[in-house]
Design a protein around this motif. Structure first.
Motif, mmCIF file in Angstrom:
data_model
loop_
_atom_site.group_PDB
_atom_site.id
_atom_site.type_symbol
_atom_site.label_atom_id
_atom_site.label_comp_id
_atom_site.label_asym_id
_atom_site.label_seq_id
_atom_site.Cartn_x
_atom_site.Cartn_y
_atom_site.Cartn_z
ATOM 1 N N TYR A 77 11.678 9.861 -4.197
ATOM 2 C CA TYR A 77 10.637 8.028 -4.314
ATOM 3 C C TYR A 77 11.906 7.263 -4.206
ATOM 4 C CZ TYR A 77 8.474 5.403 -7.335
ATOM 5 O OH TYR A 77 8.014 4.197 -7.678
ATOM 6 N N ASP B 60 1.064 -1.491 -0.099
ATOM 7 C CA ASP B 60 -0.030 0.268 0.189
ATOM 8 C C ASP B 60 0.617 1.256 -0.037
ATOM 9 O OD1 ASP B 60 -2.286 -2.247 0.293
ATOM 10 O OD2 ASP B 60 -2.628 -1.334 2.263
ATOM 11 N N VAL B 61 2.120 1.403 1.182
ATOM 12 C CA VAL B 61 2.850 2.175 0.975
ATOM 13 C C VAL B 61 3.637 2.517 -0.657
ATOM 14 C CG1 VAL B 61 4.836 3.654 1.904
ATOM 15 C CG2 VAL B 61 3.125 2.371 3.125
ATOM 16 N N TYR C 110 2.261 1.753 -3.460
ATOM 17 C CA TYR C 110 0.926 2.216 -4.601
ATOM 18 C C TYR C 110 0.900 3.932 -4.215
ATOM 19 C CZ TYR C 110 -3.211 2.942 -6.345
ATOM 20 O OH TYR C 110 -4.390 3.482 -6.606
ATOM 21 N N SER C 111 1.168 4.337 -2.748
ATOM 22 C CA SER C 111 0.724 5.518 -2.714
ATOM 23 C C SER C 111 2.387 5.885 -2.735
ATOM 24 C CB SER C 111 0.321 6.087 -1.114
ATOM 25 O OG SER C 111 -0.352 4.982 -0.555
ATOM 26 N N ASP D 202 3.643 5.976 -5.517
ATOM 27 C CA ASP D 202 3.393 6.218 -7.363
ATOM 28 C C ASP D 202 2.971 7.301 -7.175
ATOM 29 O OD1 ASP D 202 5.864 3.634 -7.420
ATOM 30 O OD2 ASP D 202 3.968 2.728 -7.467
ATOM 31 N N LYS D 203 2.230 7.396 -6.592
ATOM 32 C CA LYS D 203 0.937 8.880 -6.917
ATOM 33 C C LYS D 203 1.897 9.160 -6.458
ATOM 34 C CE LYS D 203 -3.086 7.338 -7.916
ATOM 35 N NZ LYS D 203 -3.974 7.532 -9.769
ATOM 36 N N ALA D 204 2.079 9.430 -5.183
ATOM 37 C CA ALA D 204 2.880 10.772 -5.223
ATOM 38 C C ALA D 204 4.279 11.975 -5.988
ATOM 39 C CB ALA D 204 3.129 10.431 -3.158
#
Length: 381
Positions: A336, A317-318, A320-321, A323-325
């Protein structure tokens, strides 16, 4: 006690003989599907003409082939000038019988010869009548054939006695037609008795009517036998389908019982779940229940598996977050990459731990199954 006629005894012996020879495999060169028809043809002709007997004998074809065939051998009656005589014949049932006509031969004795240039019998004794040439299976049969032979032989006898043959004694009547040359002499001698033309006409009419009725009876019987064979085949097919339907019905019954057991199990599990929900409805409604306490591992390995899987999914989940950020420009690429490298290393260790725990659980499960399958230890008394 009722007596048994010789004809009934001969017919019974014929049935036993045919049942014996036709039931032996490869004993006779006939097709299996027509053996019943052959048996019926021979039984019927011997019942109508007791002078014939069924037997087997070797037959040599024109091309030299030899075969063991069935034959109807004996004498058949004929009426010549209102006097009954017996003609010795042999009816051979060849391999394609009854789809093809049989071979018929007259069998003269030592004191008899075949009439020269007979229109239906050649010098070898082979008979050729229109009924044989028009043979059609399954309508044609041996009874009608013998009746046809008797009719033609009555018009023109094929045999006569040899000249200068010794006269028969009075104790043994002549079973065959009188000599052909004697018949000519008898026709030239004036008759010493006269018969009423009306009675002669009546007798001939009755004989003709009886012959026609017999032919009709034989024809009807043949058609009934064909119809009965068809009905027997239909009955066999229906019995086979009934067996198949019975098997399918049993399978459906077993499937129904299995579904009923599964339904009962589902209802039991539903009652257990409803009872659990009712007993735990208060904490769920108030929101005081800790979600981490909802599931309790049963052993240490299960606890390690649960923790490692939770950490793995949390890191997923982290990532994935992150990647969005980075896509939205909230963090820089350098930040990143640094966090992704750290999280990927931790995720690798958690996944390796999960694989080891899973292997240990499988080994423990196999050991438990082996322990349950092992026989109990023997204890001496």
């Amino acid at each position: 006690m009722p007596s048994i006629s010789p004809g009934q005894t001969s017919s019974h012996a014929c049935v036993q003989f045919l049942n014996s020879v036709l039931s032996r495999p490869n004993a006779l060169p006939y097709e299996e599907e027509v053996k019943w028809s052959i048996r019926q043809h021979l039984v019927n002709v011997i019942q109508h003409f007791p002078g014939l007997q069924a037997r087997t004998a070797g037959f040599t074809h024109n091309d030299g082939r030899q075969a063991n065939l069935l034959q109807a051998d004996g004498t058949i009656p004929m009426y010549y000038q209102d006097v009954k005589y017996n003609i010795p014949v042999t009816i051979w049932l060849t391999e394609p019988y009854p789809r093809k006509p049989p071979l018929v031969y007259v069998s003269p004795t030592r004191d008899m010869i075949i009439k020269p240039r007979h229109r239906l019998v050649d010098a070898s004794g082979m008979v050729s009548v229109p009924y044989l040439q028009q043979w059609v299976f399954p309508r044609s049969n041996l009874v009608e054939l013998v009746q046809n032979l008797s009719l033609h032989f009555g018009h023109d006898p094929p045999l006569y006695s040899r000249p200068n043959s010794p006269p028969p004694t009075s104790a043994a009547p002549i079973p065959y037609p009188p000599p052909y040359y004697q018949q000519q002499q008898q026709q030239q001698q004036p008759s010493t008795r006269t018969e009423d033309p009306a009675s002669v006409f009546k007798r001939n009419a009755v004989n003709t009517l009886v012959a026609r009725v017999q032919q009709d009876v034989v024809s009807l019987r043949s058609s009934f036998e064909v119809e009965m064979d068809e009905l027997f085949s239909v009955q066999a097919s229906l019995n086979k389908r009934a067996e198949q339907l019975g098997k399918h019905l049993q399978e459906l019954q077993h499937e129904k019982e299995g579904l009923e057991q599964q339904l009962q199990l589902l209802l039991t599990n539903t009652d257990v779940l409803e009872t659990w929900l009712q007993s735990n409805d208060g904490p769920n409604a108030s929101g005081d229940m800790n979600i981490d306490e909802a599931f309790e591992p049963c052993d240490v390995l299960s606890r390690q598996m649960l923790e490692a899987s939770a950490e793995d999914l949390a890191i997923e989940d982290v990532l994935y977050s992150l990647d969005k950020a980075v896509q939205e420009g909230v963090i820089t690429a350098e930040v990143y990459l640094r966090h992704v490298r750290m999280l990927a290393r931790d995720q690798f260790f958690y996944r390796a731990t999960s694989a080891k725990v899973r292997t240990a659980q499988m080994q423990a499960q196999v050991a438990g199954m082996a322990a349950r399958a092992a026989p109990p230890p023997y204890v001496s008394s």
